[in-house]
Scaffold this motif. Sequence first.
Motif, PDB file in Angstrom:
ATOM      1  N   MET A  94       2.602  14.758  -3.432  1.00 17.93           N
ATOM      2  CA  MET A  94       3.141  14.145  -3.396  1.00 17.93           C
ATOM      3  C   MET A  94       4.352  14.128  -1.828  1.00 17.93           C
ATOM      4  O   MET A  94       4.493  15.366  -1.561  1.00 17.93           O
ATOM      5  N   PRO A  95       4.555  13.021  -1.750  1.00 14.34           N
ATOM      6  CA  PRO A  95       6.067  13.163  -0.256  1.00 14.34           C
ATOM      7  C   PRO A  95       7.061  13.788  -1.091  1.00 14.34           C
ATOM      8  O   PRO A  95       7.926  13.483  -1.622  1.00 14.34           O
ATOM      9  N   ALA A  96       7.544  14.449   0.133  1.00 11.80           N
ATOM     10  CA  ALA A  96       8.074  15.125   0.199  1.00 11.80           C
ATOM     11  C   ALA A  96       9.545  14.380  -0.279  1.00 11.80           C
ATOM     12  O   ALA A  96      10.533  14.805  -1.433  1.00 11.80           O
ATOM     13  N   PHE A  97       9.946  13.451  -0.379  1.00 11.36           N
ATOM     14  CA  PHE A  97      10.578  12.577  -0.356  1.00 11.36           C
ATOM     15  C   PHE A  97      11.043  11.964  -1.625  1.00 11.36           C
ATOM     16  O   PHE A  97      12.059  11.543  -1.678  1.00 11.36           O
ATOM     17  N   MET A  98       9.726  11.602  -2.173  1.00 10.01           N
ATOM     18  CA  MET A  98       9.553  11.580  -3.792  1.00 10.01           C
ATOM     19  C   MET A  98       9.754  12.702  -4.480  1.00 10.01           C
ATOM     20  O   MET A  98       9.976  12.149  -5.739  1.00 10.01           O
ATOM     21  N   LEU A 129       0.908  -0.987   0.017  1.00 13.25           N
ATOM     22  CA  LEU A 129       0.394   0.027   0.511  1.00 13.25           C
ATOM     23  C   LEU A 129       1.142   1.429  -0.152  1.00 13.25           C
ATOM     24  O   LEU A 129       0.333   2.557  -0.514  1.00 13.25           O
ATOM     25  N   GLY A 130       1.963   1.286   0.951  1.00 11.34           N
ATOM     26  CA  GLY A 130       2.389   2.256   0.720  1.00 11.34           C
ATOM     27  C   GLY A 130       3.668   2.734  -0.615  1.00 11.34           C
ATOM     28  O   GLY A 130       3.690   3.586  -0.888  1.00 11.34           O
ATOM     29  N   MET A 131       4.025   1.648  -1.484  1.00 12.49           N
ATOM     30  CA  MET A 131       4.579   1.749  -2.658  1.00 12.49           C
ATOM     31  C   MET A 131       3.461   2.153  -3.789  1.00 12.49           C
ATOM     32  O   MET A 131       3.669   2.415  -4.327  1.00 12.49           O
ATOM     33  N   LEU A 132       2.680   1.095  -3.449  1.00 10.37           N
ATOM     34  CA  LEU A 132       1.437   2.013  -4.392  1.00 10.37           C
ATOM     35  C   LEU A 132       1.219   3.725  -4.441  1.00 10.37           C
ATOM     36  O   LEU A 132       0.695   4.603  -4.931  1.00 10.37           O
ATOM     37  N   TYR A 133       0.885   4.434  -3.038  1.00  4.84           N
ATOM     38  CA  TYR A 133       0.944   5.346  -2.810  1.00  4.84           C
ATOM     39  C   TYR A 133       1.947   6.111  -3.720  1.00  4.84           C
ATOM     40  O   TYR A 133       1.366   7.208  -4.012  1.00  4.84           O
ATOM     41  N   CYS A 134       2.738   5.838  -2.928  1.00  3.40           N
ATOM     42  CA  CYS A 134       4.298   6.356  -3.379  1.00  3.40           C
ATOM     43  C   CYS A 134       4.420   6.759  -5.442  1.00  3.40           C
ATOM     44  O   CYS A 134       4.923   7.900  -5.776  1.00  3.40           O
ATOM     45  N   LEU A 135       4.283   5.419  -5.300  1.00  3.90           N
ATOM     46  CA  LEU A 135       4.647   4.522  -6.903  1.00  3.90           C
ATOM     47  C   LEU A 135       2.802   6.077  -7.841  1.00  3.90           C
ATOM     48  O   LEU A 135       3.357   6.472  -8.799  1.00  3.90           O
ATOM     49  N   SER A 136       2.044   5.981  -7.142  1.00  3.27           N
ATOM     50  CA  SER A 136       0.965   6.317  -8.071  1.00  3.27           C
ATOM     51  C   SER A 136       1.725   7.922  -7.933  1.00  3.27           C
ATOM     52  O   SER A 136       1.030   8.837  -8.842  1.00  3.27           O
ATOM     53  N   HIS A 137       1.189   8.587  -6.767  1.00  2.67           N
ATOM     54  CA  HIS A 137       1.607  10.232  -6.963  1.00  2.67           C
ATOM     55  C   HIS A 137       3.029  10.798  -7.661  1.00  2.67           C
ATOM     56  O   HIS A 137       2.707  11.571  -8.600  1.00  2.67           O
ATOM     57  N   PHE A 175      -2.499   6.257   8.640  1.00  2.00           N
ATOM     58  CA  PHE A 175      -1.869   5.664   7.968  1.00  2.00           C
ATOM     59  C   PHE A 175      -0.783   6.315   7.017  1.00  2.00           C
ATOM     60  O   PHE A 175       0.598   6.189   6.823  1.00  2.00           O
ATOM     61  N   GLU A 176      -1.736   7.135   5.591  1.00  5.46           N
ATOM     62  CA  GLU A 176      -1.240   7.754   5.045  1.00  5.46           C
ATOM     63  C   GLU A 176      -0.193   9.342   5.653  1.00  5.46           C
ATOM     64  O   GLU A 176       1.114   9.265   5.073  1.00  5.46           O
ATOM     65  N   ALA A 177      -0.724   9.527   6.920  1.00  4.06           N
ATOM     66  CA  ALA A 177       0.738  10.499   7.184  1.00  4.06           C
ATOM     67  C   ALA A 177       2.303   9.709   7.364  1.00  4.06           C
ATOM     68  O   ALA A 177       3.135  10.124   7.255  1.00  4.06           O
ATOM     69  N   HIS A 178       1.970   8.620   7.853  1.00  2.00           N
ATOM     70  CA  HIS A 178       2.733   7.634   8.420  1.00  2.00           C
ATOM     71  C   HIS A 178       3.627   7.346   7.001  1.00  2.00           C
ATOM     72  O   HIS A 178       5.318   7.517   7.025  1.00  2.00           O
ATOM     73  N   VAL A 179       3.061   7.017   6.012  1.00  2.00           N
ATOM     74  CA  VAL A 179       4.210   7.061   5.049  1.00  2.00           C
ATOM     75  C   VAL A 179       4.759   7.921   4.543  1.00  2.00           C
ATOM     76  O   VAL A 179       5.745   7.547   3.968  1.00  2.00           O
ATOM     77  N   ARG A 180       3.984   9.475   4.537  1.00  2.00           N
ATOM     78  CA  ARG A 180       3.970  10.300   3.928  1.00  2.00           C
ATOM     79  C   ARG A 180       5.513  10.577   5.336  1.00  2.00           C
ATOM     80  O   ARG A 180       6.961  11.533   4.732  1.00  2.00           O
ATOM     81  N   ASN A 181       5.721  10.248   5.356  1.00  2.00           N
ATOM     82  CA  ASN A 181       6.944  10.601   6.862  1.00  2.00           C
ATOM     83  C   ASN A 181       8.357   9.223   6.210  1.00  2.00           C
ATOM     84  O   ASN A 181       8.717   8.224   6.335  1.00  2.00           O
ATOM     85  N   LEU A 182       9.536  10.156   5.922  1.00  2.00           N
ATOM     86  CA  LEU A 182      10.760   9.106   5.425  1.00  2.00           C
ATOM     87  C   LEU A 182      11.813   8.212   6.203  1.00  2.00           C
ATOM     88  O   LEU A 182      11.793   7.207   5.941  1.00  2.00           O
ATOM     89  N   ASP A 183      10.956   9.370   7.541  1.00  2.00           N
ATOM     90  CA  ASP A 183      12.068   8.695   8.855  1.00  2.00           C
ATOM     91  C   ASP A 183      11.015   7.135   9.399  1.00  2.00           C
ATOM     92  O   ASP A 183      11.420   6.124   9.979  1.00  2.00           O
ATOM     93  N   ASN A 184       9.966   7.222   8.915  1.00  2.00           N
ATOM     94  CA  ASN A 184       9.323   5.598   9.366  1.00  2.00           C
ATOM     95  C   ASN A 184       8.984   4.349   8.799  1.00  2.00           C
ATOM     96  O   ASN A 184       9.499   2.895   8.530  1.00  2.00           O
ATOM     97  N   TRP A 185      10.604   4.585   6.803  1.00  2.00           N
ATOM     98  CA  TRP A 185      10.667   3.582   5.844  1.00  2.00           C
ATOM     99  C   TRP A 185      12.624   3.288   7.247  1.00  2.00           C
ATOM    100  O   TRP A 185      12.914   4.073   6.867  1.00  2.00           O
ATOM    101  N   THR A 186      12.611   1.794   6.318  1.00  2.00           N
ATOM    102  CA  THR A 186      14.121   1.410   6.578  1.00  2.00           C
ATOM    103  C   THR A 186      13.886   0.596   6.175  1.00  2.00           C
ATOM    104  O   THR A 186      13.491  -0.711   5.408  1.00  2.00           O
TER     105      THR A 186
END
Length: 384
Positions: free
Chosen positions: A261-265, A237-245, A345-356
């Motif tokens: 778009m998420p700022a990190f994208m 779901l997180g990658m779908l969100y990033c790829l689609s945006h 969840f949307e706010a969570h995946v938009r935060n790059l610090d949550n991805w590892t």
Amino acid sequence: MMQADDAEDAATQCRRVSNMTPAQVARKRAIDRDNQRHLRAKRKAHTRHLEEQITSLQQKLAEAEARIAVLERDTPRQPLPGLDMTSLASMTMPLELGPGITLDMTQQGGLFDLLDMNLDTDLHVHTDLDVNLPPATDWAVPIRHTPPTNRLDRFITGTVEAWRGRLSSRQSAELSAASQFPNVSALLEHPPGARLRAPPVSDSDSDSMSGISGQPLSSAASAHIHGSPLQPLVERLGMLYCLSHLVRWLVCLSRETYDRMPAFMRPTSLQRAVPHPAWVDLVLFPAARDDIIRLRDWSPDRFEAYRAATARSLSANWPYADSGAVVESESGDHDGQRAALNPIFEAHVRNLDNWTVSPEVAAAFPYMAPYVRVRRERSIGKRA
């Protein structure tokens, strides 16, 4: 005419609470409560996201002001003896700035800001790049791609080429403004392992391209995610969100899609200036994308190795049950969709610090080392 009015009155009567059975009343109230909770959560998440953006921007502004102050203090202002702007303009170009990096100031049309280059003097550069970087904040400057060599490259470049020239200005504006984006139903309604095919691209499809939530675009992205080796639902779901945006911005090239778009994208200056494979743009970490481009570490073998390693270890570190990532409604009130991403969840995946990623990825790709962190366990099970 009277028959139509009678039919409308009958439909209105059916929707009144006084005409419903107790079960229908209870179901309606449950749906209303669900919608109210969703709206409250969405407002809170949006407010929190805006507050985080303000804090981040204030910090960046303070750092930039401090950096400018240091440069103004340390940089001499007096011209070199016997050298004026006329003689400077007539100097032989290009200027050599370092290994494989050149700058032709006669083609800049103005001042060249070295602050935007973000050159790391400790990095061993093995490329022969000609640096002429556009501003990283310009939403109208597209990304430069090399010819596709894999399925992800073909999806990104093919979708952009197919749709960019077919959308009218009205359709592009509607797609940019779609609030419930992406459409997650296509991803949720197919069981793991099922082959979800992307919708075909034809001239007639452009009429519906900007429909509810940009469904044809996000359905195509869902088809790609289904075919990837990434398996956990939350990460899908997180990658779908990033790829689609990302693809929506590449298609529309509008300020609205860039800002959403998420700022990190958002692409870096190197992504805009140096042609590279499209798969690099989906690497979540901007500094890693720049390192891949500087080192030209994008051969087909390296792509497959990166894809396999991250599929096994990439984590969004969502601390709740998988089902908590999605809000569902039987009435389809999410702009016509039965399901939408939970705003939290949307706010969570938009935060790059949550991805590892895991140490395994950093061992094969040293520039991924900063993103190796302890993986959190979900508090309410991994599957709903």
